[in-house]
Write a protein that holds these residues in place. Sequence first.
Motif, short mmCIF file in Angstrom:
data_model
loop_
_atom_site.label_atom_id
_atom_site.label_comp_id
_atom_site.label_asym_id
_atom_site.label_seq_id
_atom_site.Cartn_x
_atom_site.Cartn_y
_atom_site.Cartn_z
N VAL A 151 4.13 -4.73 -5.61
CA VAL A 151 3.23 -3.75 -5.00
C VAL A 151 1.93 -4.46 -4.64
CG1 VAL A 151 1.91 -1.63 -5.35
CG2 VAL A 151 4.23 -1.82 -6.28
N LEU A 152 1.58 -4.43 -3.36
CA LEU A 152 0.37 -5.06 -2.86
C LEU A 152 -0.59 -3.96 -2.43
CD1 LEU A 152 2.13 -7.67 -0.51
CD2 LEU A 152 1.69 -7.86 -2.96
N PHE B 275 2.27 -9.67 2.89
CA PHE B 275 3.52 -8.90 2.94
C PHE B 275 4.59 -9.66 3.73
CE2 PHE B 275 6.07 -5.71 5.31
CZ PHE B 275 6.69 -5.08 4.24
N VAL B 276 4.21 -10.19 4.89
CA VAL B 276 5.16 -10.96 5.71
C VAL B 276 5.63 -12.20 4.95
CG1 VAL B 276 5.41 -12.29 7.84
CG2 VAL B 276 4.27 -10.06 7.89
N SER B 277 4.72 -12.81 4.20
CA SER B 277 5.09 -13.99 3.41
C SER B 277 6.11 -13.64 2.33
CB SER B 277 3.85 -14.61 2.77
OG SER B 277 2.95 -15.10 3.76
N PHE B 278 5.95 -12.46 1.72
CA PHE B 278 6.92 -12.04 0.71
C PHE B 278 8.28 -11.76 1.33
CE2 PHE B 278 3.57 -11.69 -2.40
CZ PHE B 278 4.25 -11.89 -3.60
N LEU B 279 8.30 -11.28 2.57
CA LEU B 279 9.59 -11.13 3.25
C LEU B 279 10.21 -12.50 3.51
CD1 LEU B 279 8.84 -8.29 5.84
CD2 LEU B 279 9.68 -8.12 3.50
N ALA C 208 0.81 -1.22 0.00
CA ALA C 208 0.00 0.00 0.00
C ALA C 208 0.85 1.28 0.00
CB ALA C 208 -0.97 0.00 1.19
N PRO C 209 1.83 1.38 -0.89
CA PRO C 209 2.62 2.62 -0.94
C PRO C 209 1.76 3.76 -1.48
CG PRO C 209 3.12 1.26 -2.84
CD PRO C 209 2.20 0.43 -1.97
#
Length: 385
Positions: free
Chosen positions: A317-318, A369-373, A262-263
């Motif tokens: 980008v999510l 997002f945490v999964s992508f990290l 969410a940038p």
Amino acid sequence: MWGYTDDSNPDLLALHLSLANKLSYMPWKRVHIWNSSASVHEWSFGRSAFAFDVALSNNRATVTLISREKTLSDELGEGLALESVSYKRNPNRTERFGLGVFQVSDEIDQVDQIVELIKKARRAVELTLHETHSYVDEATGLSVNYSVKPDRKSNSNLIFIFTSIRTKQHWTDFDGPLGKSLQSNRARIIFINDDVSPHYSYHMAISGNKSINDATIRFIKDYVAKNGYNWDNVTLAGMSKGGTAALVLGCQLPGCDVVALAPQLRLGDYLVHSKRNAIISNISGKSGPDGAAEVDRIMWSLMSNVQGRVEIGRCYVLTSLKDTHCVEGLDKLKVFFADKCDGRLNVHVDESDFTTNHIETVLHLMPMFVSFLGLAAAGIKPDFK
């Protein structure tokens, strides 16, 4: 649970039971009665162990926070002050912090207030009592403050996380290196503070001067080089404000990846909409519509004014349909990547009923997002269809 209770009075035992019950959902290393005189809740965190002592005398409960490591006492005091926890410090025993005195009787029962104070003070310890490093940029004199979650199992990947807008400027997302959410992530994670000025700068500019951007870029390059990382194993990441910073800085670095939840791609409008006038002025040196327009100009100029091609490897980008200040800038971002970048832009736009605004978008997509990290830590770089 009990400890030595032979000489304890019934009121202390009742208070201990009540505190143990109300605080049972929190993990504690030890809960016991000490020397028949105090109810003790002890826990370990970071470099030390801490304890709350609740002593009862004449229906008055005295709450004391104790650091088992005396050398941390000054740092602990600073952390409590940052979190607005009042205390009185014992000049002869500086590791003891008196937090308050409460009435506890049949007529007046302040146990719930004691519990809330213990929760607040423990939160203060866990938010502030981690080792912070400072990189001083020789060219600008500006400092970039950061903290480090060490890598595990000799993991070769490096993640920089930029903070979102928080209630207090010194807070970092995921509670920093000692938080629980990313403990299973094996990469080395650098949490970068946005605290060089009294208001957030997005690491872009202060009063229109882009020195903080340049200092942050030099810090990242210096850290990567000195610690022997390959740029292909470096990821910049963040949520909301942090996602914007990761994207802008990532465009200026050689070959890293970016994960942005969410940038704000229409940053000026977002800051106006969320009434962040102080941030607009801090970044641009201007106010009102002119300031918002200048914020956008600074953001896109930092991304675009790169000699040659932008070298981002993959950018994720999510966002969601209702996260307007992101999705309404996606077309411009896609054109930018097509014109300036050889990397791959992967965009996920959530269309569910769970993401009706910016904040809900962040909360709903945070597990992704945490999964992508986690994928970044494993060196896995998927592409969306």
